[in-house]
Structure formats: C-alpha cells, structure tokens
Design a protein around this motif. Sequence first.
Motif, mmCIF file in Angstrom:
data_model
loop_
_atom_site.group_PDB
_atom_site.id
_atom_site.type_symbol
_atom_site.label_atom_id
_atom_site.label_comp_id
_atom_site.label_asym_id
_atom_site.label_seq_id
_atom_site.Cartn_x
_atom_site.Cartn_y
_atom_site.Cartn_z
ATOM 1 N N ILE A 58 0.794 -1.305 0.137
ATOM 2 C CA ILE A 58 0.067 -0.009 0.148
ATOM 3 C C ILE A 58 0.959 1.226 -0.168
ATOM 4 C CG2 ILE A 58 -1.738 1.459 1.240
ATOM 5 C CD1 ILE A 58 -2.564 -1.451 2.599
ATOM 6 N N SER A 59 0.549 2.231 -0.919
ATOM 7 C CA SER A 59 1.290 3.592 -0.595
ATOM 8 C C SER A 59 0.049 4.809 -1.447
ATOM 9 C CB SER A 59 2.521 3.439 -1.558
ATOM 10 O OG SER A 59 2.178 3.598 -2.934
ATOM 11 N N THR A 60 0.710 5.900 -1.153
ATOM 12 C CA THR A 60 0.036 6.869 -2.206
ATOM 13 C C THR A 60 0.085 6.707 -3.600
ATOM 14 O OG1 THR A 60 1.945 8.295 -2.132
ATOM 15 C CG2 THR A 60 0.423 8.440 -0.320
ATOM 16 N N VAL A 61 -0.831 7.145 -4.264
ATOM 17 C CA VAL A 61 -0.709 7.238 -5.797
ATOM 18 C C VAL A 61 0.474 7.687 -6.389
ATOM 19 C CG1 VAL A 61 -1.620 8.130 -7.779
ATOM 20 C CG2 VAL A 61 -3.294 7.134 -5.943
ATOM 21 N N TRP A 62 0.950 8.659 -5.416
ATOM 22 C CA TRP A 62 2.329 9.363 -6.092
ATOM 23 C C TRP A 62 3.446 8.473 -5.608
ATOM 24 C CZ3 TRP A 62 3.300 15.682 -5.420
ATOM 25 C CH2 TRP A 62 4.168 15.798 -6.466
ATOM 26 N N THR A 63 3.629 7.828 -4.674
ATOM 27 C CA THR A 63 4.637 7.295 -4.104
ATOM 28 C C THR A 63 4.916 6.013 -5.080
ATOM 29 O OG1 THR A 63 4.850 7.927 -1.739
ATOM 30 C CG2 THR A 63 5.734 5.762 -2.485
ATOM 31 N N ARG A 64 3.590 5.403 -5.522
ATOM 32 C CA ARG A 64 3.717 4.170 -6.391
ATOM 33 C C ARG A 64 4.360 4.755 -7.927
ATOM 34 N NH1 ARG A 64 1.914 2.013 -10.911
ATOM 35 N NH2 ARG A 64 1.774 -0.191 -10.985
ATOM 36 N N ASP A 65 3.594 5.912 -8.170
ATOM 37 C CA ASP A 65 4.034 6.185 -9.353
ATOM 38 C C ASP A 65 5.650 6.699 -9.507
ATOM 39 O OD1 ASP A 65 1.768 5.841 -10.313
ATOM 40 O OD2 ASP A 65 1.377 8.269 -10.462
ATOM 41 N N LEU A 66 6.213 7.238 -8.304
ATOM 42 C CA LEU A 66 7.598 7.382 -8.354
ATOM 43 C C LEU A 66 8.447 6.073 -8.463
ATOM 44 C CD1 LEU A 66 7.367 10.028 -5.370
ATOM 45 C CD2 LEU A 66 8.399 10.591 -7.683
ATOM 46 N N LEU A 67 8.047 5.212 -7.663
ATOM 47 C CA LEU A 67 8.776 3.803 -7.782
ATOM 48 C C LEU A 67 8.691 3.214 -9.036
ATOM 49 C CD1 LEU A 67 7.519 2.468 -4.165
ATOM 50 C CD2 LEU A 67 9.974 3.116 -4.693
ATOM 51 N N LEU B 120 19.404 -6.253 -4.911
ATOM 52 C CA LEU B 120 17.820 -5.334 -4.610
ATOM 53 C C LEU B 120 16.926 -5.571 -5.789
ATOM 54 C CD1 LEU B 120 18.883 -1.868 -3.455
ATOM 55 C CD2 LEU B 120 17.714 -3.616 -2.305
ATOM 56 N N ARG B 121 15.817 -5.529 -5.449
ATOM 57 C CA ARG B 121 14.750 -5.756 -6.486
ATOM 58 C C ARG B 121 13.459 -4.739 -6.368
ATOM 59 N NH1 ARG B 121 18.179 -8.147 -7.749
ATOM 60 N NH2 ARG B 121 18.558 -10.278 -8.434
ATOM 61 N N ARG B 122 13.199 -3.976 -7.239
ATOM 62 C CA ARG B 122 12.164 -2.959 -7.080
ATOM 63 C C ARG B 122 10.604 -3.762 -6.874
ATOM 64 N NH1 ARG B 122 14.541 1.182 -6.769
ATOM 65 N NH2 ARG B 122 15.253 1.773 -8.724
ATOM 66 N N VAL B 123 10.109 -3.227 -5.866
ATOM 67 C CA VAL B 123 8.824 -3.869 -5.560
ATOM 68 C C VAL B 123 7.685 -2.566 -5.547
ATOM 69 C CG1 VAL B 123 7.061 -4.987 -4.006
ATOM 70 C CG2 VAL B 123 9.501 -5.610 -4.257
ATOM 71 N N GLU C 196 13.742 -0.573 -13.043
ATOM 72 C CA GLU C 196 14.568 -1.588 -12.502
ATOM 73 C C GLU C 196 15.659 -1.003 -11.807
ATOM 74 O OE1 GLU C 196 13.853 -5.276 -12.520
ATOM 75 O OE2 GLU C 196 12.195 -4.515 -13.310
ATOM 76 N N VAL C 197 16.335 -1.790 -10.706
ATOM 77 C CA VAL C 197 17.443 -1.261 -10.109
ATOM 78 C C VAL C 197 18.678 -1.160 -11.067
ATOM 79 C CG1 VAL C 197 19.192 -1.859 -8.172
ATOM 80 C CG2 VAL C 197 16.731 -2.196 -7.741
ATOM 81 N N ASN C 198 19.214 -0.138 -11.094
ATOM 82 C CA ASN C 198 20.463 0.050 -11.813
ATOM 83 C C ASN C 198 21.595 -0.106 -11.065
ATOM 84 O OD1 ASN C 198 22.665 1.045 -13.255
ATOM 85 N ND2 ASN C 198 21.588 2.290 -14.582
ATOM 86 N N ILE C 199 22.328 -1.162 -11.096
ATOM 87 C CA ILE C 199 23.400 -1.898 -10.102
ATOM 88 C C ILE C 199 24.633 -0.885 -10.159
ATOM 89 C CG2 ILE C 199 24.823 -3.594 -9.454
ATOM 90 C CD1 ILE C 199 22.867 -5.701 -10.275
ATOM 91 N N ASP C 200 25.092 -0.778 -11.500
ATOM 92 C CA ASP C 200 26.083 0.142 -11.616
ATOM 93 C C ASP C 200 26.005 1.565 -11.180
ATOM 94 O OD1 ASP C 200 27.437 -1.995 -12.413
ATOM 95 O OD2 ASP C 200 27.226 -1.481 -14.586
ATOM 96 N N LEU C 201 24.778 2.141 -11.607
ATOM 97 C CA LEU C 201 24.657 3.671 -11.166
ATOM 98 C C LEU C 201 24.485 3.727 -9.584
ATOM 99 C CD1 LEU C 201 24.004 6.343 -12.050
ATOM 100 C CD2 LEU C 201 21.678 5.959 -12.273
#
Length: 314
Positions: free
Chosen positions: A91-100, A155-158, A105-110
């Motif tokens: 659960i999150s706000t709409v905006w937090t979901r959109d930001l995530l 790390l994996r983005r959820v 995907e996680v850019n490991i090098d960056l």
Amino acid sequence: MNNEYFTIQQASEGIWGVISVPGSGSLGNAAIIDLGDLTVVVDTTNLPHSGALLRHTAEQLTNKPVKYVVNTHFHGDHINGNQEFMKSEFISTVWTRDLLSDMGEVNIDLMQQNIQKIITSLNHVRSTQTDPHMLTEIDYDLSVQRALYDAIPSLRRVIPTITFDDKLVIQGTKRTIEVLSYGGGHSLSDAVVYVPEEQTLIAGDLITTKTIPVIPYGNPYAWIRILKRIQKDLKVDTVIPGHGEVSNSDRITDVIRFLENTITYVSGAVKSGKSESYWLEQGVLKGYEDWHLPQYFRWNFRWLFNSMLVQNNR
C-alpha cells in the motif's frame, strides 16, 4: 527478537516499533501492527537482509503472516526490504507508487557509483572533523553506506498495488489503521499510519526522535503545515518515528521547531551576503549538536541556501 539490525520496542497494545541499530545498515525504522485477524508492517528498512528479519519478527510476534505492507514514502531506507514480503500486498499513495514505478529496475552500476560518491564525501567531511559525536555519527553512516553498497546487486524494485489519495482505512477485529496522506513534506509524497484505538502514529520520516530531519528535495514549509495538521486532527500519545526511539507527541513539536529554526537561520545566512562555505564552517545549528545524523545538517543547509538564493534572484 532483537538482532544486529534492529531492536523491538513495544509502542502500545498490539503495536511494535522496529528501531534501527545505528551503523547496522537497516537505517530506517519500521513498525509491526497486529489488527487481530491480520498483521500489517509499515516500511521495510534499508536492506533485503534486515527486511527478511523484519518479516520473520512480525510473524513471530503476531502468529500470523504479514497481510499488508505500507510504504510511507519512496526513499530506499524505507522500501529496500520490500522484496522480502512478496506474499503481502503493498500500500502507498498514488504518487509514491508512480515514483517507484518510474524508477524502473534497479540500476546496479549507477546505484553503486552514487553510494561510492557518498562514501567519498563522508570521508572528506570526516577528515575535517574533531567533534567526537560527529565522528561517531559519520562512522555509523559509512558503515550503513558500505552495507547498502554490498546489498545493491540483490535489490529488486517492488511496486505497491493498492493506492490511495488522502485516506485508506483497514479495519481489523482488534484495532483499525488509518493510512493518511496530507501531501509531501519530507519527500514528494508522505503517508503516516494512525491507530485510533491506541492513539499511536507511525510517522515515516515526517517525525524523527533527536535525529536531524533530511530536508533536500522535500518542502520544509509544507512539512510544517502537515505536522500542524496532524497535531490538530489526531489524538497522538505514542509516535514511532522514521528514525530514533519510540516516543510521544512532543517529537512533533521538536521537528516543527527544527524546521522553523533552520529556515530562519538559512534565510539570515542568505541575507548576510557571506559565502556558503563561511556558513558551513559554523557547523550544526545551535541546540541540535547532540542529535543523530548531524552530518546531514550540511546537506540541509546547502540545499536550502541555494534554493533561497535562486528565489531571491528571480
């Protein structure tokens, strides 16, 4: 229950603060709430490993699997443990979901390059310091950054699947949670979790206990308004903050004062005509030298100073 990453503090009946051990890598606090028939976790700490321990602890304390995870905002120290809760609903706000979602995907090098820059910067600041408290806090921070650096490849983005704008209520058999958002203050979109039966607030980073709030990329004026609205709208006895120990509603006033004092101080610095480097040499704002994360006052100062300069030159 306690481990190298966090200690468990009972905040009120059926609610536990999961309080990060300084320097351990978990960094952000979390909370566990037993609603009676289901379990909710708020935020998931900074590392997958500490997130896994958090899930295990929640299941032990409540004797139930974690049904819902609330992400109060999108910063890594509150969401990097998400991947350890894949049987839960997020659960999150709409905006937090959109930001995530936009982060992809996680850019490991960056990410590792960025952490390396932070480590280099912290080492530079450390080399100029003599204050024992500041040195201890920078060493904690360096240890956290190194732990995150090592964890980045795993790390994996959820992305949350349940979103809300202002308010979402989940009613359990023993207690209720109200997931509330009054907009963005610390981040672009902040949520808090309120348990009315226990008058307990899980505040994310809008409230900290004796810890310098991180202002950059937020809005300190909106942040003050949000905290004043919380004071007006909610009856709060107990606060589980985003950083620091479980405490009471006095911490809300502490953060309001800190933000107001910082705005006044930086505004005076801009008007003085003296350089940013002159002001940075003055150190942490008086009265806050003994707070945790004092090294972040420099970042706050620099960001606000430059924001105010840009506004003044328009």
